[in-house]
Design a protein around this motif. Structure first.
Motif, PDB file in Angstrom:
ATOM      1  N   LEU A 116       0.814  -1.214   0.000  1.00 13.36           N
ATOM      2  CA  LEU A 116       0.000   0.000   0.000  1.00 13.36           C
ATOM      3  C   LEU A 116       0.851   1.270   0.000  1.00 13.36           C
ATOM      4  O   LEU A 116       0.387   2.317  -0.462  1.00 13.36           O
ATOM      5  CB  LEU A 116      -0.965  -0.005   1.178  1.00 13.36           C
ATOM      6  N   ASN A 119       1.533   1.248  -3.791  1.00 11.16           N
ATOM      7  CA  ASN A 119       0.316   1.324  -4.601  1.00 11.16           C
ATOM      8  C   ASN A 119      -0.868   1.507  -3.651  1.00 11.16           C
ATOM      9  O   ASN A 119      -1.407   0.530  -3.137  1.00 11.16           O
ATOM     10  CB  ASN A 119       0.152   0.045  -5.433  1.00 11.16           C
ATOM     11  N   ASP A 121      -3.964   2.066  -3.992  1.00 12.98           N
ATOM     12  CA  ASP A 121      -5.284   1.546  -4.361  1.00 12.98           C
ATOM     13  C   ASP A 121      -5.159   0.352  -5.310  1.00 12.98           C
ATOM     14  O   ASP A 121      -5.574   0.421  -6.471  1.00 12.98           O
ATOM     15  CB  ASP A 121      -6.123   2.655  -5.001  1.00 12.98           C
ATOM     16  N   ASP A 123      -5.855  -3.183  -7.180  1.00 11.02           N
ATOM     17  CA  ASP A 123      -7.012  -4.037  -7.453  1.00 11.02           C
ATOM     18  C   ASP A 123      -6.705  -5.438  -6.914  1.00 11.02           C
ATOM     19  O   ASP A 123      -5.629  -5.691  -6.374  1.00 11.02           O
ATOM     20  CB  ASP A 123      -7.363  -4.044  -8.946  1.00 11.02           C
ATOM     21  N   ARG A 149      -7.736  -4.681   0.638  1.00 11.77           N
ATOM     22  CA  ARG A 149      -8.583  -3.721  -0.101  1.00 11.77           C
ATOM     23  C   ARG A 149      -9.343  -2.826   0.883  1.00 11.77           C
ATOM     24  O   ARG A 149      -9.500  -1.633   0.643  1.00 11.77           O
ATOM     25  CB  ARG A 149      -9.557  -4.475  -1.020  1.00 11.77           C
ATOM     26  N   ALA A 152      -6.945  -0.260   2.051  1.00 11.99           N
ATOM     27  CA  ALA A 152      -6.699   0.741   1.004  1.00 11.99           C
ATOM     28  C   ALA A 152      -7.789   1.810   1.009  1.00 11.99           C
ATOM     29  O   ALA A 152      -7.513   2.989   0.795  1.00 11.99           O
ATOM     30  CB  ALA A 152      -6.613   0.072  -0.364  1.00 11.99           C
ATOM     31  N   SER A 153      -9.014   1.403   1.284  1.00 13.11           N
ATOM     32  CA  SER A 153     -10.128   2.354   1.275  1.00 13.11           C
ATOM     33  C   SER A 153     -10.308   3.087   2.607  1.00 13.11           C
ATOM     34  O   SER A 153     -11.169   3.943   2.734  1.00 13.11           O
ATOM     35  CB  SER A 153     -11.433   1.640   0.892  1.00 13.11           C
ATOM     36  N   GLY A 156      -5.105   3.261   4.118  1.00 10.96           N
ATOM     37  CA  GLY A 156      -3.939   2.540   3.622  1.00 10.96           C
ATOM     38  C   GLY A 156      -2.751   2.572   4.545  1.00 10.96           C
ATOM     39  O   GLY A 156      -2.859   2.341   5.732  1.00 10.96           O
TER      40      GLY A 156
END
Length: 167
Positions: A116, A119, A121, A123, A149, A152-153, A156
């Protein structure tokens, strides 16, 4: 046996220690610094249970000598929480049930934190690729992917980068 004096900052706390030349970072963390969240799973760098961050990069601490960490900044799973508050990655594993027995969890959390940071966000495929060096013998990985995930939302790893940038 040869000994070396090393200075390592672990989770924001610097310490100077004398270690054997052959001591692995994972054993330094567990036996010298008394941080047992970093697990020894295989001693061959295959499982990832010993994953930590060394100068901002995820590494398997069973494949790094403690003397190689001289002058470095190490972040372990114990260093992720701030003021008693779990990091978003730790919260994600709790919220999405990303663990069963928990043995691989510290390394998986550290690998996810590193992912995180690179990256913010990812997938599903990027999460799976980002944690592929960490093995879990209990789950089918779907809840681990969901956990990353979720993290990340929910912030992160940004707060980790901010807190440890000063060290």
């Amino acid at each position: 046996m040869s000994h070396h004096k090393i200075t390592v900052t672990v989770n924001g706390a610097a310490s100077e220690d004398e270690v054997e030349s052959r001591l692995l970072l994972v054993h330094y963390l567990r036996e010298v610094r008394n941080l047992t969240g970093t697990h020894v799973g295989c001693d061959t760098s295959n499982c990832g249970a010993c994953t930590v961050m060394l100068d901002g990069q995820t590494v398997k601490s069973c494949s790094v000598l403690a003397v190689a960490a001289d002058g470095a900044d190490v972040l372990t799973v114990e260093g992720l929480a701030a003021d008693g508050e779990m990091s978003p990655v730790q919260q994600g594993f709790q919220q999405c049930h990303g663990l069963q027995c928990g043995y691989c969890t510290p390394g998986m959390v550290m690998a996810a934190t590193g992912l995180l940071l690179e990256n913010p966000d990812p997938d599903e495929d990027e999460v799976r690729e980002g944690i592929e060096g960490n093995l879990c013998r209990c789950t089918g990985y779907s809840m681990i992917v969901d956990s990353v995930r979720w993290a990340a939302s929910h912030g992160g790893a940004g707060e980790v980068a901010t807190r440890h940038a000063a060290h």
